[in-house]
Enzyme design. Structure first.
Site, PDB file in Angstrom:
ATOM      1  N   GLY A  13       0.771  -1.239   0.000  1.00  0.00           N
ATOM      2  CA  GLY A  13       0.000   0.000   0.000  1.00  0.00           C
ATOM      3  C   GLY A  13       0.798   1.281   0.000  1.00  0.00           C
ATOM      4  O   GLY A  13       0.232   2.367   0.130  1.00  0.00           O
ATOM      5  N   SER A  19       2.298   8.061   2.588  1.00  0.00           N
ATOM      6  CA  SER A  19       1.383   6.938   2.781  1.00  0.00           C
ATOM      7  C   SER A  19       1.462   6.389   4.205  1.00  0.00           C
ATOM      8  O   SER A  19       2.533   6.322   4.807  1.00  0.00           O
ATOM      9  CB  SER A  19       1.720   5.801   1.809  1.00  0.00           C
ATOM     10  OG  SER A  19       1.600   6.199   0.472  1.00  0.00           O
ATOM     11  N   ILE A  20       0.310   5.970   4.714  1.00  0.00           N
ATOM     12  CA  ILE A  20       0.280   5.300   6.017  1.00  0.00           C
ATOM     13  C   ILE A  20       1.186   4.075   5.997  1.00  0.00           C
ATOM     14  O   ILE A  20       1.924   3.810   6.954  1.00  0.00           O
ATOM     15  CB  ILE A  20      -1.167   4.891   6.375  1.00  0.00           C
ATOM     16  CG1 ILE A  20      -2.024   6.140   6.653  1.00  0.00           C
ATOM     17  CG2 ILE A  20      -1.191   3.948   7.575  1.00  0.00           C
ATOM     18  CD1 ILE A  20      -3.506   5.850   6.787  1.00  0.00           C
ATOM     19  N   ASP A  64      -0.808  -5.919  -8.001  1.00  0.00           N
ATOM     20  CA  ASP A  64      -2.171  -5.445  -8.222  1.00  0.00           C
ATOM     21  C   ASP A  64      -3.061  -6.528  -7.635  1.00  0.00           C
ATOM     22  O   ASP A  64      -3.119  -7.646  -8.161  1.00  0.00           O
ATOM     23  CB  ASP A  64      -2.423  -5.275  -9.727  1.00  0.00           C
ATOM     24  CG  ASP A  64      -3.845  -4.842 -10.039  1.00  0.00           C
ATOM     25  OD1 ASP A  64      -4.718  -4.976  -9.162  1.00  0.00           O
ATOM     26  OD2 ASP A  64      -4.089  -4.393 -11.172  1.00  0.00           O
ATOM     27  N   VAL A  65      -3.736  -6.232  -6.528  1.00  0.00           N
ATOM     28  CA  VAL A  65      -4.464  -7.282  -5.807  1.00  0.00           C
ATOM     29  C   VAL A  65      -5.670  -7.809  -6.571  1.00  0.00           C
ATOM     30  O   VAL A  65      -6.253  -8.817  -6.168  1.00  0.00           O
ATOM     31  CB  VAL A  65      -4.897  -6.816  -4.399  1.00  0.00           C
ATOM     32  CG1 VAL A  65      -3.686  -6.596  -3.510  1.00  0.00           C
ATOM     33  CG2 VAL A  65      -5.769  -5.564  -4.474  1.00  0.00           C
ATOM     34  N   TYR A 155     -17.859  10.771   3.092  1.00  0.00           N
ATOM     35  CA  TYR A 155     -17.133   9.499   3.050  1.00  0.00           C
ATOM     36  C   TYR A 155     -17.905   8.464   2.220  1.00  0.00           C
ATOM     37  O   TYR A 155     -17.319   7.539   1.664  1.00  0.00           O
ATOM     38  CB  TYR A 155     -16.870   8.994   4.463  1.00  0.00           C
ATOM     39  CG  TYR A 155     -15.736   7.991   4.548  1.00  0.00           C
ATOM     40  CD1 TYR A 155     -14.468   8.306   4.054  1.00  0.00           C
ATOM     41  CD2 TYR A 155     -15.922   6.738   5.119  1.00  0.00           C
ATOM     42  CE1 TYR A 155     -13.423   7.401   4.129  1.00  0.00           C
ATOM     43  CE2 TYR A 155     -14.882   5.822   5.198  1.00  0.00           C
ATOM     44  CZ  TYR A 155     -13.641   6.156   4.702  1.00  0.00           C
ATOM     45  OH  TYR A 155     -12.607   5.253   4.772  1.00  0.00           O
ATOM     46  N   LYS A 162     -15.630   0.059   4.673  1.00  0.00           N
ATOM     47  CA  LYS A 162     -14.738  -0.068   5.825  1.00  0.00           C
ATOM     48  C   LYS A 162     -15.406  -0.823   6.969  1.00  0.00           C
ATOM     49  O   LYS A 162     -14.727  -1.524   7.744  1.00  0.00           O
ATOM     50  CB  LYS A 162     -14.278   1.307   6.297  1.00  0.00           C
ATOM     51  CG  LYS A 162     -13.337   2.023   5.331  1.00  0.00           C
ATOM     52  CD  LYS A 162     -11.992   1.333   5.200  1.00  0.00           C
ATOM     53  CE  LYS A 162     -10.994   2.209   4.437  1.00  0.00           C
ATOM     54  NZ  LYS A 162      -9.683   1.555   4.284  1.00  0.00           N
ATOM     55  N   THR A 193      -3.311  11.799   2.790  1.00  0.00           N
ATOM     56  CA  THR A 193      -2.653  10.827   1.923  1.00  0.00           C
ATOM     57  C   THR A 193      -3.239  10.951   0.515  1.00  0.00           C
ATOM     58  O   THR A 193      -4.282  11.577   0.313  1.00  0.00           O
ATOM     59  CB  THR A 193      -2.884   9.392   2.425  1.00  0.00           C
ATOM     60  OG1 THR A 193      -4.293   9.117   2.386  1.00  0.00           O
ATOM     61  CG2 THR A 193      -2.369   9.230   3.846  1.00  0.00           C
ATOM     62  N   ALA A 195      -4.668   8.649  -1.252  1.00  0.00           N
ATOM     63  CA  ALA A 195      -5.962   7.975  -1.329  1.00  0.00           C
ATOM     64  C   ALA A 195      -7.071   8.863  -0.768  1.00  0.00           C
ATOM     65  O   ALA A 195      -8.158   8.950  -1.331  1.00  0.00           O
ATOM     66  CB  ALA A 195      -5.904   6.653  -0.571  1.00  0.00           C
TER      67      ALA A 195
END
Length: 254
Positions: A13, A19-20, A64-65, A155, A162, A193, A195
């Site tokens: 990620g 990025s986190i 790439d998941v 959101y 989530k 971030t 994202a």
């Protein structure tokens, strides 16, 4: 108080140094972990590879998941190079922009399926692949947000997505606990971030979060990394299944 020396960590990620996942990779490295770091595609590689090299990552690979072949190839490489895995950090989410910016009620079926597969399904897939590489136990972590629990303006569909991710975390924690594999969801407050920049009016959300949090400080990627490092350690071996808020107390204020 704890060391991750000798532990092997897969970080999924990282997009850039904000990025986190990058904050987590830094913290794990500082505590002695060996790293495997992935990048999304050829376009992302020039941004991620230099960071991975700075961190001394022993494995740097594309992932790439949505491509099960790439998932298999990554774990084949981890198995060949390391033979084991101790830590998995999953910090990816995606939703098509038109669905992200629309009402939940209006979310397309295709958009919902993509958001769920990339943001939630991939955590299941990666954890399933990690499980046999953790015969002595391990730690699997993902990244959530308060919008899973309460309605957060703008959101939108990522809230239900989530929420599913947090539920998956709890169920996998229950299933993998007997194998000493812990599963966690890290829930930082809003962070600037790449994202998050896709969320409408995100700057206003950042300001409101800082005002509302008891500490009046937004979380940093370093804060998240420190918590991730602790959860990855033997000191946290009896902690699992939780949603861990790293948000200056934002979530406790009504």
């Amino acid at each position: 108080m704890f060391s991750l020396k000798g532990k092997k960590a897969l970080i999924v990620g990282i997009a850039n140094r904000h990025s986190i996942a990058y904050g987590c990779a830094q913290a794990l490295k500082e505590q002695g972990a060996e790293l495997a770091i992935t990048y999304l595609n050829a376009k992302a590689e020039p941004f991620v590879r230099p960071l991975a090299e700075e961190l001394g990552a022993q494995i740097i690979a594309p992932l790439d998941v949505s491509d099960h072949g790439q998932i298999d190839a990554l774990f084949d490489q981890i198995t060949a190079d390391w033979g084991a895995l101790d830590i998995l950090l999953h910090s990816i989410a995606y939703c098509p922009m038109e669905d992200l910016h629309g009402r939940v009620t209006d979310c397309s079926r295709a958009g919902f399926q993509v958001a769920m597969d990339i943001s939630v399904g991939s955590f299941i897939h990666l954890t399933r692949k990690a499980e046999p590489l953790m015969p002595a136990g391990g730690t699997c972590m993902t990244v959530s947000y308060f919008g899973a629990e309460k309605v957060v303006e703008n959101y939108n569909i990522m809230g239900p997505v989530k929420a599913a991710l947090e539920s998956v975390t709890k169920y996998m924690a229950a299933e993998l606990g007997p194998k000493n594999i812990s599963v966690h969801a890290l829930s930082p407050g809003p962070l600037k971030t790449r994202a998050a920049s896709g969320i409408a009016h995100f700057d206003a959300l950042l300001e409101q979060a800082a005002e509302r949090a008891p500490t009046h400080h937004l979380a940093s990627i370093e804060d998240v990394g420190a918590y991730a490092a602790f959860l990855s350690s033997d000191a946290a071996q009896n902690v699992t299944g939780g949603v861990h808020y790293i948000d200056g107390g934002y979530h406790i204020v009504g």
